[in-house]
Design a protein around this motif. Sequence first.
Motif, PDB file in Angstrom:
ATOM      1  N   GLN A   2      40.185  37.094  48.163  1.00 47.51           N
ATOM      2  CA  GLN A   2      39.516  38.111  47.746  1.00 47.51           C
ATOM      3  C   GLN A   2      38.057  37.210  47.074  1.00 47.51           C
ATOM      4  OE1 GLN A   2      40.930  41.118  45.435  1.00 47.51           O
ATOM      5  NE2 GLN A   2      42.651  41.451  46.654  1.00 47.51           N
ATOM      6  N   ASP A   3      37.112  37.803  46.858  1.00 48.08           N
ATOM      7  CA  ASP A   3      35.744  37.408  46.061  1.00 48.08           C
ATOM      8  C   ASP A   3      35.823  37.176  44.749  1.00 48.08           C
ATOM      9  OD1 ASP A   3      33.314  36.297  45.640  1.00 48.08           O
ATOM     10  OD2 ASP A   3      32.630  38.385  45.631  1.00 48.08           O
ATOM     11  N   LEU A   4      35.833  36.134  44.065  1.00 51.32           N
ATOM     12  CA  LEU A   4      35.929  35.768  42.702  1.00 51.32           C
ATOM     13  C   LEU A   4      34.638  35.432  41.969  1.00 51.32           C
ATOM     14  CD1 LEU A   4      39.223  34.231  42.577  1.00 51.32           C
ATOM     15  CD2 LEU A   4      38.761  36.671  41.910  1.00 51.32           C
ATOM     16  N   LYS A   7      33.920  35.534  38.115  1.00 48.75           N
ATOM     17  CA  LYS A   7      35.206  35.384  37.387  1.00 48.75           C
ATOM     18  C   LYS A   7      35.355  34.008  36.866  1.00 48.75           C
ATOM     19  CE  LYS A   7      36.028  39.708  38.217  1.00 48.75           C
ATOM     20  NZ  LYS A   7      35.955  40.825  37.502  1.00 48.75           N
ATOM     21  N   GLU A 174      43.755  38.881  43.549  1.00 47.14           N
ATOM     22  CA  GLU A 174      44.286  40.314  43.525  1.00 47.14           C
ATOM     23  C   GLU A 174      44.187  40.644  42.224  1.00 47.14           C
ATOM     24  OE1 GLU A 174      47.798  42.965  44.818  1.00 47.14           O
ATOM     25  OE2 GLU A 174      47.144  41.438  46.345  1.00 47.14           O
ATOM     26  N   ASN A 177      41.009  40.920  40.102  1.00 46.96           N
ATOM     27  CA  ASN A 177      40.092  41.830  40.797  1.00 46.96           C
ATOM     28  C   ASN A 177      40.509  43.139  40.200  1.00 46.96           C
ATOM     29  OD1 ASN A 177      37.795  40.707  41.705  1.00 46.96           O
ATOM     30  ND2 ASN A 177      38.935  40.030  43.427  1.00 46.96           N
ATOM     31  N   GLU A 178      41.764  43.341  39.874  1.00 46.84           N
ATOM     32  CA  GLU A 178      42.363  44.680  39.417  1.00 46.84           C
ATOM     33  C   GLU A 178      41.893  44.853  37.803  1.00 46.84           C
ATOM     34  OE1 GLU A 178      46.571  45.227  39.521  1.00 46.84           O
ATOM     35  OE2 GLU A 178      46.465  45.019  41.987  1.00 46.84           O
TER      36      GLU A 178
END
Length: 186
Positions: A2-4, A7, A174, A177-178
């Motif tokens: 997933q894209d971070l 972050k 994951e 991103n949550e």
Amino acid sequence: MQDLNGKSIAILATNGFEQSELEVPLNTLREAGAKVHVVSLEGGAIKGWDKDDWGNSVPVDKVLSSTSANDYDALVLPGGQINPDLLRVETDALDFIKAFWEQKKVVAAICHAPWLLVETGIVKGRKVTSYPSVKTDVINAGGLWEDSKVVTDQGLITSRNPDDLDAFCEKIAEEINEGRHERRAA
């Protein structure tokens, strides 16, 4: 992965970290767009342990005494036998880990690093995995140990060993991103 982008992730380690358990998350999470800092007790560089002998050095980006959990979205704790054993007697390191947990941020530990989760009390009532030799320590601290590659419990991610690094990194992305994790009392 997933894209971070946008972050920030801290990797807390000192000399004796298992080489792949620091370098793979460092590189993988950076490739996903995260700003990742290696945080340690002192500046300069820290030396890894590569399976059965000393490995490569990794530059330290931030010194722990001038770093805050407020600056990051997640914390990664690499294992190795030496690294978490040295860190678990350092009050500043334990306070840093607890700050992430109290702020409901992602905390990820692999291999022997759940020793740090034992020392901080974070494992109590939580599902976790670890290197098999840490199992009894986790259970004695009230953790719900599982023999699984990767275990997640409300933002707490644990992984058994370096063979599971891809799944470990995927789960970190994951969970970040949550967002912040509401945690029921253990």
